[in-house]
Design a protein around this motif. Structure first.
Motif, PDB file in Angstrom:
ATOM      1  N   LEU A  22       0.842  -1.185   0.000  1.00  0.00           N
ATOM      2  CA  LEU A  22       0.000   0.000   0.000  1.00  0.00           C
ATOM      3  C   LEU A  22       0.883   1.242   0.000  1.00  0.00           C
ATOM      4  CD1 LEU A  22      -2.741   1.465   0.343  1.00  0.00           C
ATOM      5  CD2 LEU A  22      -2.420   1.225   2.800  1.00  0.00           C
ATOM      6  N   THR A  24       0.712   5.617  -0.377  1.00  0.00           N
ATOM      7  CA  THR A  24      -0.126   6.812  -0.434  1.00  0.00           C
ATOM      8  C   THR A  24       0.748   8.039  -0.653  1.00  0.00           C
ATOM      9  OG1 THR A  24      -0.066   7.065   1.973  1.00  0.00           O
ATOM     10  CG2 THR A  24      -1.949   5.881   1.047  1.00  0.00           C
ATOM     11  N   TRP A  25       0.274   8.941  -1.501  1.00  0.00           N
ATOM     12  CA  TRP A  25       0.930  10.232  -1.732  1.00  0.00           C
ATOM     13  C   TRP A  25       0.096  11.309  -1.075  1.00  0.00           C
ATOM     14  CZ3 TRP A  25       5.534  11.563  -3.620  1.00  0.00           C
ATOM     15  CH2 TRP A  25       6.239  10.641  -4.397  1.00  0.00           C
ATOM     16  N   LYS A  26       0.767  12.198  -0.340  1.00  0.00           N
ATOM     17  CA  LYS A  26       0.096  13.327   0.304  1.00  0.00           C
ATOM     18  C   LYS A  26       0.819  14.607  -0.071  1.00  0.00           C
ATOM     19  CE  LYS A  26      -1.705  10.541   4.031  1.00  0.00           C
ATOM     20  NZ  LYS A  26      -1.782  10.317   5.465  1.00  0.00           N
ATOM     21  N   LEU A  33      -4.401  13.827   1.006  1.00  0.00           N
ATOM     22  CA  LEU A  33      -4.234  12.657   0.160  1.00  0.00           C
ATOM     23  C   LEU A  33      -4.450  13.041  -1.301  1.00  0.00           C
ATOM     24  CD1 LEU A  33      -3.897   9.540  -0.005  1.00  0.00           C
ATOM     25  CD2 LEU A  33      -6.390   9.415   0.076  1.00  0.00           C
ATOM     26  N   THR A  36      -3.155   7.001  -4.463  1.00  0.00           N
ATOM     27  CA  THR A  36      -2.936   5.750  -3.741  1.00  0.00           C
ATOM     28  C   THR A  36      -2.618   4.611  -4.705  1.00  0.00           C
ATOM     29  OG1 THR A  36      -5.278   5.142  -3.816  1.00  0.00           O
ATOM     30  CG2 THR A  36      -4.530   6.336  -1.870  1.00  0.00           C
ATOM     31  N   ASN A  38      -2.827   0.427  -4.126  1.00  0.00           N
ATOM     32  CA  ASN A  38      -3.181  -0.622  -3.169  1.00  0.00           C
ATOM     33  C   ASN A  38      -2.454  -1.918  -3.464  1.00  0.00           C
ATOM     34  OD1 ASN A  38      -4.995   0.859  -1.570  1.00  0.00           O
ATOM     35  ND2 ASN A  38      -6.589   0.617  -3.111  1.00  0.00           N
ATOM     36  N   THR A  46      -5.574   8.409  -8.786  1.00  0.00           N
ATOM     37  CA  THR A  46      -5.126   9.777  -8.587  1.00  0.00           C
ATOM     38  C   THR A  46      -6.333  10.690  -8.378  1.00  0.00           C
ATOM     39  OG1 THR A  46      -5.100  10.209 -10.963  1.00  0.00           O
ATOM     40  CG2 THR A  46      -3.025   9.488  -9.947  1.00  0.00           C
TER      41      THR A  46
END
Length: 99
Positions: A22, A24-26, A33, A36, A38, A46
């Motif tokens: 997993l 995630t880009w923040k 967010l 992601t 998964n 996106t």
């Protein structure tokens, strides 16, 4: 890591790894967010970035988690964080400055 970019040019933020975990880009200090990946193969998005001003400008490599921002603007400057969750959590930080 500091990443310079010229206004209008694309910029790629690379994790340098290949994983099925997993990711995630923040963006920003509020850690909004924006993308992601998964664990399920082919499951990436996106669309969270579309909701906060990146509409159709984020490209995500679902194998490496690398994020490309196209047609950059000054409002894209700021802190980007990639979090990878596997047996341990790893975070990469990129400080993007668009000139």
């Amino acid at each position: 890591m500091s990443v310079p970019a010229m206004k209008g040019d694309p910029v790629t933020l690379e994790s340098g790894i290949k994983t099925d975990e997993l990711m995630t880009w923040k963006f920003g200090h509020s850690e909004t967010l924006i993308a992601t990946v998964n664990e399920i193969p082919g499951s990436f998005s996106t669309s969270p970035g579309d909701a906060v001003g990146f509409r159709d400008r984020l490209k995500l490599d679902h194998q490496t988690g690398s994020l490309t921002i196209t047609n950059t603007t000054s409002s894209d400057s700021g802190l980007y964080q990639l979090s990878i969750r596997s047996k341990k959590k790893t975070t990469y930080r990129f400080n993007v400055t668009v000139y």
